[in-house]
Design a protein around this motif. Structure first.
Motif, PDB file in Angstrom:
ATOM      1  N   PHE A 260       0.840  -0.997   0.096  1.00  0.00           N
ATOM      2  CA  PHE A 260      -0.102  -0.092   0.006  1.00  0.00           C
ATOM      3  C   PHE A 260       0.869   1.289  -0.160  1.00  0.00           C
ATOM      4  CE2 PHE A 260      -2.844  -3.091   1.731  1.00  0.00           C
ATOM      5  CZ  PHE A 260      -4.063  -3.011   1.151  1.00  0.00           C
ATOM      6  N   LEU A 261       0.651   2.282  -0.961  1.00  0.00           N
ATOM      7  CA  LEU A 261       1.259   3.564  -0.888  1.00  0.00           C
ATOM      8  C   LEU A 261       0.797   4.251   0.176  1.00  0.00           C
ATOM      9  CD1 LEU A 261       2.018   3.727  -4.853  1.00  0.00           C
ATOM     10  CD2 LEU A 261       3.551   2.696  -2.975  1.00  0.00           C
ATOM     11  N   PRO A 262       1.752   5.274   0.638  1.00  0.00           N
ATOM     12  CA  PRO A 262       1.439   6.370   1.566  1.00  0.00           C
ATOM     13  C   PRO A 262       0.365   7.229   0.603  1.00  0.00           C
ATOM     14  CG  PRO A 262       3.554   6.127   1.692  1.00  0.00           C
ATOM     15  CD  PRO A 262       3.325   5.268   0.515  1.00  0.00           C
ATOM     16  N   ARG A 263      -0.642   7.559   1.468  1.00  0.00           N
ATOM     17  CA  ARG A 263      -1.622   8.673   0.757  1.00  0.00           C
ATOM     18  C   ARG A 263      -1.415  10.041   1.186  1.00  0.00           C
ATOM     19  NH1 ARG A 263      -8.236   7.580   0.939  1.00  0.00           N
ATOM     20  NH2 ARG A 263      -8.768   9.189  -0.660  1.00  0.00           N
ATOM     21  N   GLY A 264      -1.338  10.857   0.146  1.00  0.00           N
ATOM     22  CA  GLY A 264      -1.504  12.494   0.434  1.00  0.00           C
ATOM     23  C   GLY A 264      -2.843  12.954   0.396  1.00  0.00           C
ATOM     24  N   PRO A 265      -3.044  13.947   0.765  1.00  0.00           N
ATOM     25  CA  PRO A 265      -4.484  14.849   0.954  1.00  0.00           C
ATOM     26  C   PRO A 265      -5.129  14.659  -0.292  1.00  0.00           C
ATOM     27  CG  PRO A 265      -2.911  15.964   2.234  1.00  0.00           C
ATOM     28  CD  PRO A 265      -2.399  14.989   1.305  1.00  0.00           C
TER      29      PRO A 265
END
Length: 291
Positions: A260-265
């Motif tokens: 899972f990739l980090p999610r930005g706003p």
């Protein structure tokens, strides 16, 4: 081979190649890393993020290295295993690093401590292929090709639980954030949820057609991702329904890892998969569309 060629012709690949001496890619000019001494003297077998600017890696040279993302320099090197390091994983607070090896053992290293291991976990009969550390770092779960999953007290090094399932050749383990559950993939083509409190299987997802190679859990603990030698990855719901949500298909060979990739706003929820077909693909988590 003819069928494979037809499949490849239908898939449009847009890739960028990174080389140590510089960078050349289809996407145009990219920044290149500065030359530096390698962290390992042989092939790197495992890597994990340690801190925003650090990573930890294990290699065939039997060592564990802590390196800087920014400078590329190896800051620390831990030596103690007798054979190739197969997996590395850091504690959630990044103060400790755990490594598994073909020497059938797991070792714990203090990031700011001595260069030798601070704890040693022997007990498996074959190569250790899975590591999962509890959020508070008090417990460690390990898996092996000997069909066992073990639970350890990280302070004493004592094995406090052992479970054996026939044909359960473990390929990967990961801890569910905020929960007492551990996800495990296996060569028996299944993905299991273990309750770490009693070290019992809480749920087994329906078996897939091919060996399951890797797993990951979303930061909110809602979803599990598993990859397969069949070339696909599968998204599973970890809530009460525990159903299959989505499949990601497009690799021409086995899928070796998933994350899972980090999610930005302003970013859509995304995942990444790597494959023996020499590609890494980024997918929209909910639609299986490729980015």
């Amino acid at each position: 081979w003819r069928a494979m060629g037809k499949l490849q012709s239908k898939i449009s690949f847009h890739t960028t190649k990174y080389r140590a001496e510089g960078s050349v890619g289809q996407a145009g000019s990219l920044g290149c890393s500065q030359p530096h001494s390698p962290s390992h003297s042989d092939a790197v077998t495992s890597v994990a993020a340690l801190q925003p600017d650090l990573c930890v890696s294990g290699g065939r040279d039997k060592s564990v290295a802590v390196s800087s993302w920014r400078s590329g320099a190896a800051l620390r090197r831990f030596v103690g295993h007798e054979r190739e390091v197969t997996k590395v994983t850091p504690a959630l607070d990044s103060s400790r690093v755990f490594s598994a090896s073909r020497d059938k053992t797991v070792m714990m290293w203090e990031l700011h401590g001595a260069s030798g291991p601070s704890q040693h976990f022997p007990g498996h009969e074959l190569v250790v292929t899975g590591l999962a550390v509890s959020p508070d770092t008090s417990q460690l779960c390990t898996g092996s090709r000997d069909n066992t999953v073990c639970k350890w007290d990280t302070e004493t090094g004592e094995c406090v639980g052992r479970a054996v399932i026939s044909r359960n050749l473990v390929t990967h383990l990961c801890w569910v954030p905020g929960e007492p559950y551990v996800i495990q993939t296996s060569e028996d083509k299944t993905t299991r949820i273990w309750d770490s409190r009693e070290l019992q299987v809480a749920h087994t997802f329906p078996a897939k057609q091919h060996i399951q190679t890797c797993c990951d859990v979303s930061q909110d603990g809602r979803y599990c991702l598993s990859s397969s030698q069949g070339g696909e990855a599968t998204l599973w719901d970890l809530r009460q329904t525990r159903r299959r949500v989505c499949e990601y298909r497009g690799h021409c060979q086995g899928t070796t890892a998933c994350v899972f990739l980090p999610r930005g706003p302003a970013l859509a929820p995304s995942i990444a998969t790597s494959s023996s077909d020499s590609t890494v693909k980024v997918w929209h988590r909910d639609t299986a569309g490729r980015g």
